[in-house]
Design a protein around this motif. Structure first.
Motif, short mmCIF file in Angstrom:
data_model
loop_
_atom_site.label_atom_id
_atom_site.label_comp_id
_atom_site.label_asym_id
_atom_site.label_seq_id
_atom_site.Cartn_x
_atom_site.Cartn_y
_atom_site.Cartn_z
N GLY A 23 0.78 -1.23 0.00
CA GLY A 23 0.00 0.00 0.00
C GLY A 23 0.82 1.28 0.00
N GLY A 76 -4.57 -7.99 0.44
CA GLY A 76 -4.56 -8.33 1.86
C GLY A 76 -5.62 -9.36 2.21
N TYR A 77 -6.81 -9.22 1.63
CA TYR A 77 -7.86 -10.21 1.87
C TYR A 77 -7.46 -11.58 1.32
N HIS A 99 -4.92 1.82 -3.48
CA HIS A 99 -5.66 1.50 -2.25
C HIS A 99 -6.46 0.21 -2.42
N ASN A 100 -7.18 0.09 -3.53
CA ASN A 100 -8.00 -1.09 -3.77
C ASN A 100 -7.16 -2.34 -3.99
N HIS A 113 -4.20 -2.93 -2.83
CA HIS A 113 -3.61 -3.30 -1.54
C HIS A 113 -4.62 -4.07 -0.68
N HIS A 114 -5.84 -3.58 -0.59
CA HIS A 114 -6.82 -4.22 0.29
C HIS A 114 -7.26 -5.58 -0.25
N LEU A 172 -15.03 -2.62 -0.06
CA LEU A 172 -13.67 -2.16 0.22
C LEU A 172 -13.70 -0.89 1.06
#
Length: 218
Positions: free
Chosen positions: A36, A205-206, A198-199, A201-202, A178
């Protein structure tokens, strides 16, 4: 090199047409990592002079110009705050950024991420070819280093939902699951790149969570 430490480039442009021959009005490119973080020292943010685009045969459409006129002032602030530079200079700056990332991280294959591969990349490819006399080598990244952030995000959100994540997932509004960036300004090239990072990265992560918690078996 760890995945989170591999550099990527997030890229977004704004234009005066929806055609692959579109006149480019703004370019934003940021070096980022999948943890991120963004390296602001290896980034590009520039407005492009529309007249210089027209000289090379890039096109505008009245419906797109009219659409821009209806957008909120926040979306147009990018153009008001940044001095416009000639198309050739903007393309050279983008190529220089790509090569600078290669050199800084000793990484020959730097992936370039955009929201879809059928517009931003197509428009830039046409612009490079028009400005640099149809020289394919002027395009700084290899064709196989382009990645589609939208497909990555949406396909993995659907995959995660299928294994038990996001119980309130709505296929019609997939991005709702998100976390939001409060300062995201749609159609501001710089802000759109940060939102894409940002998207990515998340969602990644999931995916890591799903794998490490054994949410599904391979």
């Amino acid at each position: 090199m760890e995945q989170n430490k591999i550099p990527h480039i997030g890229l977004d442009i704004e234009t005066l047409s929806l055609s692959p021959t579109a006149c480019i009005t703004a370019i934003s490119a940021k070096t980022f990592f999948f943890d991120g973080t963004v390296n602001d020292s290896l980034s590009l943010k520039c407005c492009v002079d529309a007249t210089s685009c027209a000289i090379y045969g890039l096109t505008s459409e009245q419906r797109t110009i009219t659409w821009w006129a209806t957008q909120p002032i926040e979306a147009k602030q990018f153009f008001l705050n940044e001095p416009a530079i000639k198309l050739r200079d903007a393309l050279m700056k983008l190529a220089q950024l790509y090569h600078a990332v290669q050199d800084a991280y000793n990484c020959q294959r730097v992936l370039v991420w955009t929201q879809g591969t059928d517009f931003d990349i197509a428009v830039l490819r046409n612009a490079y070819r028009q400005v640099f006399d149809d020289d394919e080598k002027a395009i700084p990244w290899p064709h196989d280093c382009v990645r589609d952030a939208r497909t990555y995000i949406l396909s993995n959100l659907n995959l995660l939902h299928s294994v038990g994540f996001f119980h309130d997932f709505n296929p019609e509004r997939p991005y709702d699951v998100l976390p939001k960036r409060d300062d995201w300004v749609k159609h501001d090239a710089d802000s759109d790149v940060l939102q894409m990072v940002h998207n990515l990265h998340h969602v990644t992560g999931y995916l890591v969570t799903a794998i490490t918690t054994d949410a599904w078996k391979f």
